[in-house]
Scaffold this motif. Structure first.
Motif, short mmCIF file in Angstrom:
data_model
loop_
_atom_site.label_atom_id
_atom_site.label_comp_id
_atom_site.label_asym_id
_atom_site.label_seq_id
_atom_site.Cartn_x
_atom_site.Cartn_y
_atom_site.Cartn_z
N PHE A 1 2.53 -0.29 4.79
CA PHE A 1 3.18 0.31 3.05
C PHE A 1 3.04 1.74 3.37
O PHE A 1 2.75 2.40 2.29
CB PHE A 1 1.96 -0.44 2.25
CG PHE A 1 1.65 -1.60 2.62
CD1 PHE A 1 2.55 -2.49 1.59
CD2 PHE A 1 1.23 -1.85 3.34
CE1 PHE A 1 2.22 -3.86 1.34
CE2 PHE A 1 0.32 -3.48 3.57
CZ PHE A 1 1.24 -4.27 2.16
N GLY A 2 3.68 2.66 4.25
CA GLY A 2 4.32 3.48 4.26
C GLY A 2 6.04 3.68 4.51
O GLY A 2 7.10 2.64 3.63
N PRO A 3 6.34 4.43 5.38
CA PRO A 3 7.87 4.21 5.31
C PRO A 3 9.31 3.41 5.47
O PRO A 3 9.91 3.00 4.82
CB PRO A 3 8.63 5.54 6.09
CG PRO A 3 7.15 6.32 6.05
CD PRO A 3 6.44 5.27 5.99
N LEU B 1 -10.92 7.71 1.04
CA LEU B 1 -9.56 8.15 1.69
C LEU B 1 -8.60 9.38 0.63
O LEU B 1 -9.93 9.98 0.13
CB LEU B 1 -8.73 7.02 1.08
CG LEU B 1 -8.75 5.50 2.33
CD1 LEU B 1 -8.62 4.96 1.92
CD2 LEU B 1 -8.94 5.88 3.85
N ARG B 2 -7.88 9.70 1.03
CA ARG B 2 -7.40 10.88 0.84
C ARG B 2 -6.08 10.01 -0.88
O ARG B 2 -6.46 9.67 -0.67
CB ARG B 2 -6.13 11.50 1.84
CG ARG B 2 -6.59 12.28 3.13
CD ARG B 2 -5.81 13.24 3.10
NE ARG B 2 -4.53 12.46 2.98
CZ ARG B 2 -3.50 12.37 4.19
NH1 ARG B 2 -3.83 12.30 5.81
NH2 ARG B 2 -2.37 11.68 4.35
N VAL B 3 -5.93 11.01 -1.17
CA VAL B 3 -5.20 10.28 -2.33
C VAL B 3 -4.49 9.40 -2.83
O VAL B 3 -3.77 8.77 -3.14
CB VAL B 3 -5.01 11.69 -3.72
CG1 VAL B 3 -4.10 11.20 -5.11
CG2 VAL B 3 -6.43 12.34 -4.61
N ASP B 4 -3.43 9.93 -1.78
CA ASP B 4 -2.42 9.44 -1.75
C ASP B 4 -2.76 7.77 -0.97
O ASP B 4 -1.74 6.70 -1.02
CB ASP B 4 -1.42 10.51 -0.75
CG ASP B 4 -0.87 10.28 0.85
OD1 ASP B 4 -1.08 9.39 2.06
OD2 ASP B 4 -2.43 10.86 1.54
N VAL C 1 5.67 5.73 -4.71
CA VAL C 1 4.46 6.48 -4.45
C VAL C 1 5.00 6.37 -2.83
O VAL C 1 5.17 7.71 -2.34
CB VAL C 1 3.45 6.12 -4.82
CG1 VAL C 1 1.92 6.82 -3.92
CG2 VAL C 1 2.79 6.21 -5.80
N VAL C 2 5.05 5.78 -2.35
CA VAL C 2 6.10 5.53 -0.82
C VAL C 2 7.65 6.19 -1.20
O VAL C 2 6.72 7.31 -0.08
CB VAL C 2 6.42 4.07 -0.55
CG1 VAL C 2 6.74 4.49 0.71
CG2 VAL C 2 4.75 3.80 -0.71
N PRO D 1 2.75 9.97 -8.18
CA PRO D 1 3.88 9.31 -9.40
C PRO D 1 2.85 8.49 -10.35
O PRO D 1 1.60 7.99 -9.56
CB PRO D 1 4.85 8.51 -8.37
CG PRO D 1 5.04 9.52 -7.21
CD PRO D 1 4.03 9.89 -6.68
N HIS D 2 3.33 8.46 -10.98
CA HIS D 2 2.61 8.14 -12.43
C HIS D 2 1.31 8.08 -12.64
O HIS D 2 0.40 7.60 -13.45
CB HIS D 2 2.32 6.53 -12.15
CG HIS D 2 3.52 5.54 -11.11
ND1 HIS D 2 4.64 5.41 -12.14
CD2 HIS D 2 4.23 5.24 -10.25
CE1 HIS D 2 5.94 5.09 -12.11
NE2 HIS D 2 5.00 5.17 -10.71
#
Length: 407
Positions: free
Chosen positions: A263-265, A298-301, A320-321, A346-347
């Motif tokens: 669920f990345g680029p 985990l980190r926020v992103d 977000v991605v 985002p959001h």
């Protein structure tokens, strides 16, 4: 005449490994450990490029005993490793990929580390050659640690020294039904069952080689195989550990390393059907194992993407991605006199999206990098206590009554 048991069996699974096999075997021959204390079991997995013939030539001239087994292609690394493990007689087993090579003192140092500390698994420092290996676990040499107190959960490749008695006692073998991630399953189980793990960080034991021809023993396959790998590792952790902090700290690994990259680029490039399928494959894993204790590590992103996945909001996930892919600067929102930091992905605080503020709140480890953040007294105390505990664990000898004490 009784032949002495070798200290270590080097198991080499080889498929279409030329010319890399030449340097691989040269590195075994160059070991400073007495050749009489080494045995090699090499399994040619149906190669057609001369790999099997070169292994046999090496066996005829090598200073240590070498067994060569030639078999039809099995399709992956698990079969050859299992065959080699079944033939091993050493006190320890080291799995060496035919593309890679050892540092000259690797086996001597790792065997000594295991013997001196009574540990069941030894990790030797890895250096990449045209590849980038994991690096967070090589900060310092740890004579005795475990999978909870260190970063070893982020290196689950099979290229470790394992006490063979541990593997035999628990009937451990590589899962031949997995096309990728089979070594992660095997190594994590060994970590969990081990009476101590050592990390040898001050000497490069293993050179991980990136092949220029693009061929590797491991068949990486498509995205479905990655979900199979994540599911297998999560299931292992759930079977071996009760719910709670210990399970959660290890669940970070399959979520972060195996699941999140789907669920990345690449997710933006996938067509609608593939995106839908990925979300479907992830759902049972998110339902079963995603929780607040995993999320806070985990980190926020990373946390935000997985939260949206768990909440069934692929529409918000795409935003977000895209934001992460673009490497945009993240707005920082400081509150509570600088002691609370939110990252405005985002959001954030969008009432229509309904994502809780807690998902956007940076934990101290991430927040410290932002100007104006002030760490609270409780966070400072916990950080110092954690450092002290890790130092004590890394310097203490084998536990009373353990192998080192009994030797």
């Amino acid at each position: 005449m009784t032949v002495a048991q070798p200290d270590v069996t080097v198991v080499i699974g080889a498929y279409e490994a030329m010319p890399y096999l030449v340097e691989c075997l040269a590195s075994v021959e160059a070991q400073t450990l007495d050749p009489a204390r080494i045995e090699v079991v090499a399994v040619d997995d149906g190669s057609t490029d001369g790999t099997g013939e070169y292994l046999e030539e090496f066996a005829a001239r090598a200073p240590m005993p070498v067994t060569v087994i030639r078999q039809d292609n099995s399709g992956g690394p698990s079969g050859p490793r299992n065959v080699g493990l079944g033939k091993a007689s050493g006190r320890y087993v080291f799995f060496l990929d035919a593309d890679d090579r050892l540092g000259p003192e690797a086996l001597a140092r790792m065997v000594a580390m295991a013997d001196e500390n009574g540990t069941d698994v030894v990790l030797g420092r890895v250096e990449g050659v045209n590849r980038k290996p994991p690096g967070s676990m090589w900060g310092e040499t740890l004579r005795r640690t475990d999978v909870y107190s260190s970063n070893i959960k982020f290196t689950l490749s099979a290229q470790k020294l394992f006490r063979r008695e541990l593997l035999t006692r628990h009937g451990m073998r590589f899962d031949e039904s997995l096309w990728t991630g089979e070594d992660a399953l095997f190594t994590m189980e060994a970590y969990l069952r081990a009476d101590g793990v050592s990390v040898l960080a001050d000497y490069t034991c293993y050179y991980l080689v990136g092949r220029e021809d693009g061929k590797h023993v491991t068949r990486t396959g498509g995205y479905v195989l990655r979900f199979d790998s994540a599911r297998a590792l999560m299931t292992l952790l759930a079977d071996m550990l009760p719910p709670g902090p210990r399970r959660d700290v290890l669940m970070v690994r399959p979520f972060l390393v195996t699941l999140l990259p789907q669920f990345g680029p690449q997710f933006l490039k996938d067509d609608e059907e593939v995106r839908r399928h990925k979300v479907e494959l992830a759902k049972p894993l998110m339902d079963a194992y995603w929780n607040a204790d995993v999320a806070r590590r985990l980190r926020v992103d990373e946390r935000l993407r997985l939260h949206l996945l768990a909440a069934g909001r692929p529409d918000l996930l795409m935003d977000v991605v895209e934001f992460v892919r673009a490497k945009k600067e993240v707005p920082a929102v400081l509150e509570k006199n600088g002691r609370r930091l939110y990252l405005g992905y985002p959001h954030f605080r969008d009432s229509r999206a309904g994502v809780p503020d807690a998902v956007y709140r940076a934990e101290p480890r991430e927040a410290r990098t932002f100007p104006g953040y002030r760490e609270g007294r409780i966070e400072i105390f916990l950080r110092r206590a954690g450092r002290k505990a890790r130092r004590m664990l890394s310097t203490r000898a084998a536990t009373p009554g353990g192998r080192a004490a009994a030797a």
